[in-house]
Design an enzyme around this catalytic site. Structure first.
Site, PDB file in Angstrom:
ATOM      1  N   ASN A 261       0.796  -1.236   0.000  1.00 59.50           N
ATOM      2  CA  ASN A 261       0.000   0.000   0.000  1.00 59.50           C
ATOM      3  C   ASN A 261       0.828   1.287   0.000  1.00 59.50           C
ATOM      4  O   ASN A 261       0.457   2.267   0.642  1.00 59.50           O
ATOM      5  CB  ASN A 261      -0.956   0.046   1.204  1.00 59.50           C
ATOM      6  CG  ASN A 261      -1.896  -1.124   1.196  1.00 59.50           C
ATOM      7  OD1 ASN A 261      -1.668  -2.114   1.869  1.00 59.50           O
ATOM      8  ND2 ASN A 261      -2.946  -1.031   0.407  1.00 59.50           N
TER       9      ASN A 261
ATOM     10  N   LYS B  86       1.319 -12.326  -2.299  1.00 58.41           N
ATOM     11  CA  LYS B  86       2.237 -11.517  -3.112  1.00 58.41           C
ATOM     12  C   LYS B  86       3.593 -11.414  -2.411  1.00 58.41           C
ATOM     13  O   LYS B  86       4.649 -11.577  -3.028  1.00 58.41           O
ATOM     14  CB  LYS B  86       1.673 -10.114  -3.340  1.00 58.41           C
ATOM     15  CG  LYS B  86       2.496  -9.325  -4.342  1.00 58.41           C
ATOM     16  CD  LYS B  86       2.358  -7.846  -4.180  1.00 58.41           C
ATOM     17  CE  LYS B  86       3.369  -7.323  -3.192  1.00 58.41           C
ATOM     18  NZ  LYS B  86       3.411  -5.872  -3.062  1.00 58.41           N
TER      19      LYS B  86
ATOM     20  N   HIS C 179      -0.297  -3.734 -10.050  1.00 57.77           N
ATOM     21  CA  HIS C 179       0.098  -3.251 -11.381  1.00 57.77           C
ATOM     22  C   HIS C 179       0.063  -4.385 -12.408  1.00 57.77           C
ATOM     23  O   HIS C 179      -0.447  -4.223 -13.513  1.00 57.77           O
ATOM     24  CB  HIS C 179       1.497  -2.626 -11.311  1.00 57.77           C
ATOM     25  CG  HIS C 179       1.574  -1.540 -10.289  1.00 57.77           C
ATOM     26  ND1 HIS C 179       0.982  -0.319 -10.472  1.00 57.77           N
ATOM     27  CD2 HIS C 179       2.136  -1.511  -9.061  1.00 57.77           C
ATOM     28  CE1 HIS C 179       1.175   0.434  -9.396  1.00 57.77           C
ATOM     29  NE2 HIS C 179       1.877  -0.277  -8.524  1.00 57.77           N
TER      30      HIS C 179
ATOM     31  N   ASP D 296      -5.039 -11.803  -6.404  1.00 50.73           N
ATOM     32  CA  ASP D 296      -4.893 -13.218  -6.019  1.00 50.73           C
ATOM     33  C   ASP D 296      -5.428 -14.155  -7.100  1.00 50.73           C
ATOM     34  O   ASP D 296      -4.850 -15.197  -7.394  1.00 50.73           O
ATOM     35  CB  ASP D 296      -5.621 -13.491  -4.692  1.00 50.73           C
ATOM     36  CG  ASP D 296      -4.736 -13.170  -3.488  1.00 50.73           C
ATOM     37  OD1 ASP D 296      -3.546 -12.827  -3.703  1.00 50.73           O
ATOM     38  OD2 ASP D 296      -5.226 -13.261  -2.348  1.00 50.73           O
TER      39      ASP D 296
END
Ligand code: SF4
Length: 208
Positions: free
Chosen positions: A12, A100, A120, A137
């Site tokens: 974030n 991730k 992205h 995901d």
């Protein structure tokens, strides 16, 4: 551990601020053991530039303490004996660590052939029409099956660059895009005009 913490800090926020936060943390603490034993406010102060400092510092401290309790040290060498699935299972138990982040540890910390998907990459693969998914995901699950193993890491790195320099979140440079003819993005006609924008070539993991 460096890749794990750096990727955790990058959640974030931008690469630039997360890189500053990671560098501050490494300057402030000589070892991860010191972070584990530090008052939370000291950790928070070091990483505040990257946002969500309360949550990130608490998650990092808690994770380090749990790892130390379980293994008696803060080396992640024990992961080397595990399969990719086992590493996901192992690291998912820590608060604030998602797929991730674990994919980045596998790819950039352990040299495994996985394809980390961030927002992205999720955006670009959906724009071009390679996948049709709602969440990173979901994109991760699907793209992991269709991208040949040997291309996963280089494709990830190149897509990150492509997303920063061409297929940007806001105002993609479709007018100068080499795959424009192949792209299914319906709104690409809106971005056929050149706009002025700042370039960002920063890739945090290249600096570790
Ligand atoms: S044409 Fe535009 S939307 Fe499509 S990949 Fe290129 S920059 Fe991205």
């Amino acid at each position: 551990m460096d890749v794990l913490i750096a990727t955790k800090l990058s959640q974030n926020t931008t690469d630039k601020t997360s890189y500053i936060a990671f560098t501050n943390l490494k300057k402030e603490f000589r070892k991860w053991e010191e972070v584990m034993n530090s008052p939370i406010d000291r950790i928070k102060k070091s990483i505040k530039v990257c946002g969500l400092a309360n949550t990130k510092s608490a998650n990092i401290k808690e994770m380090l303490n749990l790892m130390y309790k379980n293994f008696g040290n803060l080396s992640l060498n024990y992961l080397k004996k595990m399969s990719d699935d086992e590493v996901y299972e192992e690291l998912l138990q820590y608060k604030g660590i998602g797929k991730k982040t674990i994919s980045c540890v596998l790819a950039f910390g352990m040299g495994r052939e996985v394809f980390p998907v961030d927002t992205h990459i999720h955006r670009i693969l959906n724009r071009v029409g390679a996948v049709d998914t709602k969440t990173p995901d979901e994109t991760f699950e699907l793209s992991g099956k269709i991208i040949p193993d040997k291309y996963k890491i280089s494709f990830h790195t190149n897509l990150i660059r492509f997303g920063r320099n061409v297929c940007k979140a806001i105002k993609p440079e479709c007018y100068d895009c080499t795959i424009n003819d192949l792209c299914s993005y319906k709104s690409k006609v809106l971005f056929d005009t050149k706009v002025t924008s700042k370039e960002n070539n920063f890739i945090i993991l290249e600096n570790i």
